[in-house]
Design a protein around this motif. Structure first.
Motif, PDB file in Angstrom:
ATOM      1  N   ARG A  65     -18.150 -10.555 -12.700  1.00  0.00           N
ATOM      2  CA  ARG A  65     -17.129 -11.883 -13.524  1.00  0.00           C
ATOM      3  C   ARG A  65     -17.716 -13.435 -12.910  1.00  0.00           C
ATOM      4  N   TYR A  66     -17.732 -13.455 -11.405  1.00  0.00           N
ATOM      5  CA  TYR A  66     -18.329 -14.473 -10.905  1.00  0.00           C
ATOM      6  C   TYR A  66     -19.717 -14.794 -11.097  1.00  0.00           C
ATOM      7  N   ARG A  67     -20.359 -14.003 -11.307  1.00  0.00           N
ATOM      8  CA  ARG A  67     -21.991 -14.208 -11.830  1.00  0.00           C
ATOM      9  C   ARG A  67     -21.821 -14.609 -13.178  1.00  0.00           C
ATOM     10  N   LYS A  68     -21.205 -14.021 -13.916  1.00  0.00           N
ATOM     11  CA  LYS A  68     -21.021 -14.722 -15.439  1.00  0.00           C
ATOM     12  C   LYS A  68     -20.573 -16.010 -15.264  1.00  0.00           C
ATOM     13  N   THR A  69     -19.667 -16.455 -14.699  1.00  0.00           N
ATOM     14  CA  THR A  69     -19.318 -17.822 -14.527  1.00  0.00           C
ATOM     15  C   THR A  69     -20.206 -18.846 -13.939  1.00  0.00           C
ATOM     16  N   GLN A  70     -20.949 -18.377 -13.351  1.00  0.00           N
ATOM     17  CA  GLN A  70     -22.200 -19.144 -12.383  1.00  0.00           C
ATOM     18  C   GLN A  70     -23.132 -19.396 -13.455  1.00  0.00           C
ATOM     19  N   VAL A  71     -23.514 -18.355 -14.331  1.00  0.00           N
ATOM     20  CA  VAL A  71     -24.615 -18.378 -15.223  1.00  0.00           C
ATOM     21  C   VAL A  71     -24.098 -19.436 -16.306  1.00  0.00           C
ATOM     22  N   ASP A  72     -22.700 -19.265 -16.886  1.00  0.00           N
ATOM     23  CA  ASP A  72     -22.189 -20.075 -17.849  1.00  0.00           C
ATOM     24  C   ASP A  72     -22.117 -21.717 -17.319  1.00  0.00           C
ATOM     25  N   ALA A  73     -21.702 -21.724 -16.137  1.00  0.00           N
ATOM     26  CA  ALA A  73     -22.112 -23.141 -15.453  1.00  0.00           C
ATOM     27  C   ALA A  73     -23.329 -23.687 -15.453  1.00  0.00           C
ATOM     28  N   ARG A  74     -24.027 -22.757 -15.172  1.00  0.00           N
ATOM     29  CA  ARG A  74     -25.644 -23.302 -15.174  1.00  0.00           C
ATOM     30  C   ARG A  74     -26.259 -23.835 -16.472  1.00  0.00           C
ATOM     31  N   ALA A  75     -25.749 -22.958 -17.585  1.00  0.00           N
ATOM     32  CA  ALA A  75     -26.046 -23.289 -18.805  1.00  0.00           C
ATOM     33  C   ALA A  75     -25.236 -24.478 -19.330  1.00  0.00           C
ATOM     34  N   ARG A  76     -24.135 -24.867 -19.052  1.00  0.00           N
ATOM     35  CA  ARG A  76     -23.349 -25.976 -19.349  1.00  0.00           C
ATOM     36  C   ARG A  76     -24.083 -27.278 -18.749  1.00  0.00           C
ATOM     37  N   GLU A  77     -24.571 -27.176 -17.568  1.00  0.00           N
ATOM     38  CA  GLU A  77     -25.160 -28.277 -16.936  1.00  0.00           C
ATOM     39  C   GLU A  77     -26.593 -28.706 -17.587  1.00  0.00           C
ATOM     40  N   ILE A  78     -27.218 -27.496 -17.969  1.00  0.00           N
ATOM     41  CA  ILE A  78     -28.544 -27.633 -18.718  1.00  0.00           C
ATOM     42  C   ILE A  78     -28.182 -28.324 -19.968  1.00  0.00           C
ATOM     43  N   GLN A  79     -27.339 -27.820 -20.668  1.00  0.00           N
ATOM     44  CA  GLN A  79     -26.915 -28.432 -21.923  1.00  0.00           C
ATOM     45  C   GLN A  79     -26.610 -30.131 -21.744  1.00  0.00           C
ATOM     46  N   ARG A  80     -25.798 -30.238 -20.706  1.00  0.00           N
ATOM     47  CA  ARG A  80     -25.346 -31.649 -20.403  1.00  0.00           C
ATOM     48  C   ARG A  80     -26.685 -32.511 -20.101  1.00  0.00           C
ATOM     49  N   LEU A  81     -27.701 -32.061 -19.399  1.00  0.00           N
ATOM     50  CA  LEU A  81     -28.942 -32.676 -19.072  1.00  0.00           C
ATOM     51  C   LEU A  81     -29.776 -33.110 -20.334  1.00  0.00           C
ATOM     52  N   GLU A  82     -29.727 -32.051 -21.329  1.00  0.00           N
ATOM     53  CA  GLU A  82     -30.433 -32.122 -22.863  1.00  0.00           C
ATOM     54  C   GLU A  82     -29.603 -33.212 -23.338  1.00  0.00           C
ATOM     55  N   LYS A  83     -28.445 -33.237 -23.523  1.00  0.00           N
ATOM     56  CA  LYS A  83     -27.750 -34.286 -24.231  1.00  0.00           C
ATOM     57  C   LYS A  83     -27.737 -35.510 -23.604  1.00  0.00           C
ATOM     58  N   VAL A  84     -28.007 -35.716 -22.267  1.00  0.00           N
ATOM     59  CA  VAL A  84     -28.151 -37.124 -21.554  1.00  0.00           C
ATOM     60  C   VAL A  84     -29.675 -37.516 -22.022  1.00  0.00           C
ATOM     61  N   LEU A  85     -30.397 -36.663 -22.036  1.00  0.00           N
ATOM     62  CA  LEU A  85     -31.880 -37.181 -22.316  1.00  0.00           C
ATOM     63  C   LEU A  85     -32.037 -37.486 -23.704  1.00  0.00           C
ATOM     64  N   GLN A  86     -31.244 -36.774 -24.613  1.00  0.00           N
ATOM     65  CA  GLN A  86     -31.343 -37.014 -26.000  1.00  0.00           C
ATOM     66  C   GLN A  86     -30.705 -38.303 -26.468  1.00  0.00           C
ATOM     67  N   ASP A  87     -29.639 -38.659 -25.737  1.00  0.00           N
ATOM     68  CA  ASP A  87     -28.919 -39.942 -26.057  1.00  0.00           C
ATOM     69  C   ASP A  87     -29.786 -41.085 -25.276  1.00  0.00           C
ATOM     70  N   ALA A  88     -30.457 -40.853 -24.524  1.00  0.00           N
ATOM     71  CA  ALA A  88     -31.485 -42.014 -23.766  1.00  0.00           C
ATOM     72  C   ALA A  88     -32.995 -42.068 -24.658  1.00  0.00           C
ATOM     73  N   GLY A  89     -32.804 -41.106 -25.719  1.00  0.00           N
ATOM     74  CA  GLY A  89     -33.963 -41.090 -26.642  1.00  0.00           C
ATOM     75  C   GLY A  89     -35.227 -40.368 -25.968  1.00  0.00           C
ATOM     76  N   ILE A  90     -35.069 -39.482 -25.195  1.00  0.00           N
ATOM     77  CA  ILE A  90     -36.091 -38.641 -24.583  1.00  0.00           C
ATOM     78  C   ILE A  90     -35.857 -37.387 -25.322  1.00  0.00           C
ATOM     79  N   LYS A  91     -36.865 -36.952 -26.128  1.00  0.00           N
ATOM     80  CA  LYS A  91     -37.133 -35.815 -26.717  1.00  0.00           C
ATOM     81  C   LYS A  91     -37.833 -34.688 -26.095  1.00  0.00           C
ATOM     82  N   LEU A  92     -37.334 -34.342 -24.812  1.00  0.00           N
ATOM     83  CA  LEU A  92     -38.045 -33.478 -23.972  1.00  0.00           C
ATOM     84  C   LEU A  92     -38.453 -32.182 -24.579  1.00  0.00           C
ATOM     85  N   THR A  93     -37.736 -31.643 -25.440  1.00  0.00           N
ATOM     86  CA  THR A  93     -37.914 -30.264 -26.052  1.00  0.00           C
ATOM     87  C   THR A  93     -39.247 -30.364 -27.057  1.00  0.00           C
ATOM     88  N   SER A  94     -39.387 -31.645 -27.423  1.00  0.00           N
ATOM     89  CA  SER A  94     -40.786 -31.889 -28.046  1.00  0.00           C
ATOM     90  C   SER A  94     -42.264 -31.570 -27.387  1.00  0.00           C
TER      91      SER A  94
END
Length: 167
Positions: free
Chosen positions: A104-133
């Motif tokens: 369960r602890y591992r799952k919460t850590q994996v989920d937290a990591r995924a949320r941080e990556i999504q947050r980073l992607e959103k910040v980059l998208q909001d700044a006009g940086i389309k890193l995934t292209s």
């Protein structure tokens, strides 16, 4: 049936006193109601000390009307257990509980990591940086290199795009 009533704290010392009190009283079956996570320290402190340690589902016990206090609840639980009107819930052995907790602890850590990556992607998208292209994922080796270059002050899109590694 006669009842002896005592109060114990849920500190380590209090739970040791509870265990000793029950042993001195010749108790062979201990029955408790599972409420939230509050049962765990008591159960774990008494585990292995008595031939039968029962944890009963609160829903099965609460279906019976007429109980109004914790003391009355305890008397009622002792009575219904003595008459076989309630069954113990399954509590996995300590090794399985530890494995479940780790999983369960591992799952919460994996989920937290995924949320941080999504947050980073959103910040980059909001700044006009389309890193995934230019990178396969926001947290790939290419992405990390591009983000580090951005942090270091690089602003030339051509230079940043060159940092994308391809397979």
């Amino acid at each position: 049936m006669t009842f002896t009533k005592e109060t114990f704290s849920t500190t380590r010392k209090g739970l040791e006193s509870l265990a000793q009190f029950l042993i001195d009283a010749g108790v062979s079956t201990v029955v408790m109601e599972a409420t939230g996570v509050y049962w765990k320290p008591v159960y774990y402190a008494l585990e292995g000390l008595f031939p039968q340690l029962w944890l009963c589902n609160a829903q099965h016990v609460k279906n019976v009307p007429g109980r109004k206090t914790d003391l009355a609840d305890a008397e009622w639980l002792a009575d219904v257990a003595a008459h076989g009107m309630v069954r113990p819930s399954f509590v996995p052995p300590p090794e399985i509980r530890e494995l479940r907790e780790l999983t369960r602890y591992r799952k919460t850590q994996v989920d937290a990591r995924a949320r941080e990556i999504q947050r980073l992607e959103k910040v980059l998208q909001d700044a006009g940086i389309k890193l995934t292209s230019v990178a396969s994922a926001v947290w790939s080796a290419s992405s990390r290199e591009i983000i580090e270059a951005l942090i270091a002050g690089e602003r030339d899109p051509a230079v940043l795009a060159q940092m994308a590694k391809s397979r």
